[in-house]
Design a protein around this motif. Structure first.
Motif, PDB file in Angstrom:
ATOM      1  N   UNK A 182       5.237  36.918   8.445  1.00  0.00           N
ATOM      2  CA  UNK A 182       4.637  37.516   9.167  1.00  0.00           C
ATOM      3  C   UNK A 182       4.380  39.122   9.580  1.00  0.00           C
ATOM      4  N   UNK A 183       5.231  39.715   8.186  1.00  0.00           N
ATOM      5  CA  UNK A 183       5.252  41.073   8.051  1.00  0.00           C
ATOM      6  C   UNK A 183       3.406  41.380   7.429  1.00  0.00           C
ATOM      7  N   UNK A 184       3.212  40.620   6.493  1.00  0.00           N
ATOM      8  CA  UNK A 184       1.924  40.421   6.264  1.00  0.00           C
ATOM      9  C   UNK A 184       1.016  40.204   7.446  1.00  0.00           C
ATOM     10  N   UNK A 185       1.439  39.429   8.407  1.00  0.00           N
ATOM     11  CA  UNK A 185      -0.075  39.238   9.401  1.00  0.00           C
ATOM     12  C   UNK A 185       0.000  40.621  10.453  1.00  0.00           C
ATOM     13  N   UNK A 186       0.927  41.213  10.393  1.00  0.00           N
ATOM     14  CA  UNK A 186       0.702  42.147  11.208  1.00  0.00           C
ATOM     15  C   UNK A 186       0.269  43.386  10.562  1.00  0.00           C
ATOM     16  N   UNK A 187       0.755  43.766   9.437  1.00  0.00           N
ATOM     17  CA  UNK A 187      -0.381  44.342   8.725  1.00  0.00           C
ATOM     18  C   UNK A 187      -1.708  44.430   8.662  1.00  0.00           C
ATOM     19  N   UNK A 188      -2.024  43.217   8.674  1.00  0.00           N
ATOM     20  CA  UNK A 188      -3.324  43.382   7.745  1.00  0.00           C
ATOM     21  C   UNK A 188      -4.213  42.894   9.866  1.00  0.00           C
ATOM     22  N   UNK A 189      -3.258  43.710  10.872  1.00  0.00           N
ATOM     23  CA  UNK A 189      -4.744  43.540  12.375  1.00  0.00           C
ATOM     24  C   UNK A 189      -4.672  44.951  12.255  1.00  0.00           C
ATOM     25  N   UNK A 190      -6.339  44.414  12.841  1.00  0.00           N
ATOM     26  CA  UNK A 190      -6.725  46.648  12.659  1.00  0.00           C
ATOM     27  C   UNK A 190      -5.649  47.687  13.684  1.00  0.00           C
ATOM     28  N   UNK A 191      -5.239  47.172  14.561  1.00  0.00           N
ATOM     29  CA  UNK A 191      -4.105  47.897  15.229  1.00  0.00           C
ATOM     30  C   UNK A 191      -3.419  47.301  16.369  1.00  0.00           C
ATOM     31  N   UNK A 192      -1.846  48.201  15.995  1.00  0.00           N
ATOM     32  CA  UNK A 192      -0.752  47.597  16.311  1.00  0.00           C
ATOM     33  C   UNK A 192      -0.759  48.901  17.510  1.00  0.00           C
ATOM     34  N   UNK A 193       0.113  48.197  18.370  1.00  0.00           N
ATOM     35  CA  UNK A 193       0.426  49.232  19.176  1.00  0.00           C
ATOM     36  C   UNK A 193       2.164  48.898  20.139  1.00  0.00           C
TER      37      UNK A 193
END
Length: 205
Positions: free
Chosen positions: A145-156
């Motif tokens: 999940x950490x790798x996935x969230x880091x791969x997203x173009x934007x996290x707010x």
């Protein structure tokens, strides 16, 4: 039956707090997105902030059909993630944490990320402050999940400082695997809003 919480706020106050907070989420955290999916736990408080955020977003940025939708977190979260991906939402806001234990919020958030990853969702992720706290600033996420969230173009993310009577909105960047919130907006809140934040507490473990 919903468990009793440790909050000093009544249910009515908790719902009103989510109305005040959801208004700011809809204006600032949803800003710039064309099609938003909200994943909400099906309880009174989470649904309240979801509705308030949706109304504020549509009021601020204009109403049109299929611009925003609310999905319940349940045993079909994989099916929900598939639907969100297939219908091409450009942002997902995960609204968890109103009437649920923080440990359960962390588990549900991780499950939601797994479902979105498996569905192939690759757009923006918007996080509620209680989810941020429940996961200890994302540190309790499993490696996938950490790798996935880091791969997203934007996290707010939004956070609050009741003592300063401020709400803050951040883009979450990563230094290695360490999240680094970078503020992009802030808003003054009323004393009423600050007082409600101070007395609202999650259920005990």
């Amino acid at each position: 039956m919903v468990e009793e919480t440790s909050s000093r706020a009544s249910l009515e106050q908790e719902v009103y707090l989510r109305a005040l907070t959801g208004r700011l989420v809809g204006i600032y955290e949803f800003q710039g997105f064309k099609k938003i999916a909200i994943i909400s736990y099906p309880d009174r408080i989470c649904e309240s902030i979801s509705a308030a955020a949706a109304v504020a977003y549509l009021d601020k940025y204009g109403y049109s059909e299929n611009k925003i939708n609310v999905f319940n977190y349940d045993n079909d979260i994989n099916k929900t993630a598939d639907k969100i991906t297939h219908e091409n939402y450009d942002a997902v806001y995960i609204a968890l944490g109103g009437e649920q234990k923080m440990s359960d919020v962390a588990k549900m958030f991780n499950s939601t990320l797994t479902a979105l990853k498996n569905a192939g969702y690759k757009h923006a992720l918007l996080i509620h402050v209680r989810t941020w706290l429940a996961t200890k600033q994302l540190s309790t996420l499993d490696e996938s999940s950490m790798e996935y969230i880091m791969s997203l173009p934007e996290v707010r993310l939004f956070t609050a400082d009741p003592s300063a009577k401020k709400f803050f909105f951040h883009n979450v960047k990563f230094d290695g695997k360490k999240p680094k919130p970078e503020k992009y907006a802030e808003e003054d809140i009323t004393q009423e809003h600050a007082n409600l934040l101070k007395i609202s507490l999650p259920p005990p473990e």
